[in-house]
Design a protein around this motif. Structure first.
Motif, PDB file in Angstrom:
ATOM      1  N   LEU A  27       0.824  -1.211   0.000  1.00  0.00           N
ATOM      2  CA  LEU A  27       0.000   0.000   0.000  1.00  0.00           C
ATOM      3  C   LEU A  27       0.859   1.263   0.000  1.00  0.00           C
ATOM      4  O   LEU A  27       0.527   2.243  -0.677  1.00  0.00           O
ATOM      5  CB  LEU A  27      -0.923   0.012   1.221  1.00  0.00           C
ATOM      6  N   LEU A  28       1.959   1.232   0.739  1.00  0.00           N
ATOM      7  CA  LEU A  28       2.857   2.391   0.746  1.00  0.00           C
ATOM      8  C   LEU A  28       3.466   2.635  -0.630  1.00  0.00           C
ATOM      9  O   LEU A  28       3.610   3.788  -1.060  1.00  0.00           O
ATOM     10  CB  LEU A  28       3.955   2.201   1.790  1.00  0.00           C
ATOM     11  N   LEU A  29       3.807   1.560  -1.331  1.00  0.00           N
ATOM     12  CA  LEU A  29       4.343   1.727  -2.685  1.00  0.00           C
ATOM     13  C   LEU A  29       3.277   2.281  -3.636  1.00  0.00           C
ATOM     14  O   LEU A  29       3.589   3.084  -4.523  1.00  0.00           O
ATOM     15  CB  LEU A  29       4.890   0.398  -3.203  1.00  0.00           C
ATOM     16  N   VAL A  30       2.039   1.875  -3.456  1.00  0.00           N
ATOM     17  CA  VAL A  30       0.952   2.422  -4.280  1.00  0.00           C
ATOM     18  C   VAL A  30       0.743   3.897  -3.944  1.00  0.00           C
ATOM     19  O   VAL A  30       0.539   4.722  -4.844  1.00  0.00           O
ATOM     20  CB  VAL A  30      -0.350   1.617  -4.072  1.00  0.00           C
ATOM     21  N   MET A  31       0.828   4.243  -2.654  1.00  0.00           N
ATOM     22  CA  MET A  31       0.607   5.632  -2.250  1.00  0.00           C
ATOM     23  C   MET A  31       1.651   6.581  -2.845  1.00  0.00           C
ATOM     24  O   MET A  31       1.365   7.753  -3.067  1.00  0.00           O
ATOM     25  CB  MET A  31       0.624   5.750  -0.719  1.00  0.00           C
ATOM     26  N   ARG A  32       2.841   6.078  -3.124  1.00  0.00           N
ATOM     27  CA  ARG A  32       3.874   6.934  -3.719  1.00  0.00           C
ATOM     28  C   ARG A  32       3.499   7.409  -5.115  1.00  0.00           C
ATOM     29  O   ARG A  32       4.002   8.422  -5.579  1.00  0.00           O
ATOM     30  CB  ARG A  32       5.204   6.192  -3.771  1.00  0.00           C
ATOM     31  N   THR A  33       2.632   6.667  -5.794  1.00  0.00           N
ATOM     32  CA  THR A  33       2.259   7.039  -7.161  1.00  0.00           C
ATOM     33  C   THR A  33       1.016   7.914  -7.212  1.00  0.00           C
ATOM     34  O   THR A  33       0.665   8.401  -8.284  1.00  0.00           O
ATOM     35  CB  THR A  33       2.010   5.782  -8.016  1.00  0.00           C
TER      36      THR A  33
END
Length: 151
Positions: A70-76
């Motif tokens: 989820l954190l990696l998705v939030m970066r985009t």
């Protein structure tokens, strides 16, 4: 300004939750941290505390896996969220949630508690939600690529 505030708050909450889960998983193995009393309280006389400790560690690992995806998705979110990497991330999150849900269901069969059953249902539903969202993101990426190629 307001449009950027919500993703930042969400990202901060995800980091805090990941830190809390990691803290709980680490202190699970520290003698005198309080977990020994909790485990002996919630273990039946014939249950093995080592099995419960392994179960909790595995549940924490699945939770951390989902949180970091989820954190990696939030970066985009700030630039372009409709990328293939996010669609694959939702598939991975769905698989992790389904595995965690299956683990909780097996735990229910071995030692039933209402909360374990609720956790199993929630994780299975969250996994299905993530897999559906992965399909939606896959289609959005395809539409975006098609639109980018249109003159």
């Amino acid at each position: 300004m307001k449009a950027k505030l919500l993703p930042r708050i969400t990202e901060a909450m995800l980091y805090l939750l990941a830190a809390f889960v990691l803290f709980c998983a680490v202190t699970l193995y520290i003698p005198g941290s309080g977990w020994d009393q909790i485990i002996t309280t919630y273990c039946e006389a014939d249950a093995d505390p080592v099995v419960l400790r392994v179960f909790l560690t595995t549940a924490a690992a699945f939770a951390l896996w989902i949180l970091f995806e989820l954190l990696l998705v939030m970066r985009t979110v700030h630039s372009d969220p409709f990328v293939q990497r996010n669609a694959r991330a939702f598939v991975r999150m769905g698989i992790a949630a389904e595995l965690a849900g299956a683990m909780f269901a097996v735990r229910c069969a071995a030692y039933f508690t209402p909360m374990t059953a609720v956790c199993a249902i929630v994780m299975l539903l969250a996994g299905l939600f993530a897999l559906v969202l992965a399909g939606v993101f896959r289609r959005a990426v395809a539409f975006k690529l098609e639109n980018d190629l249109t003159i």
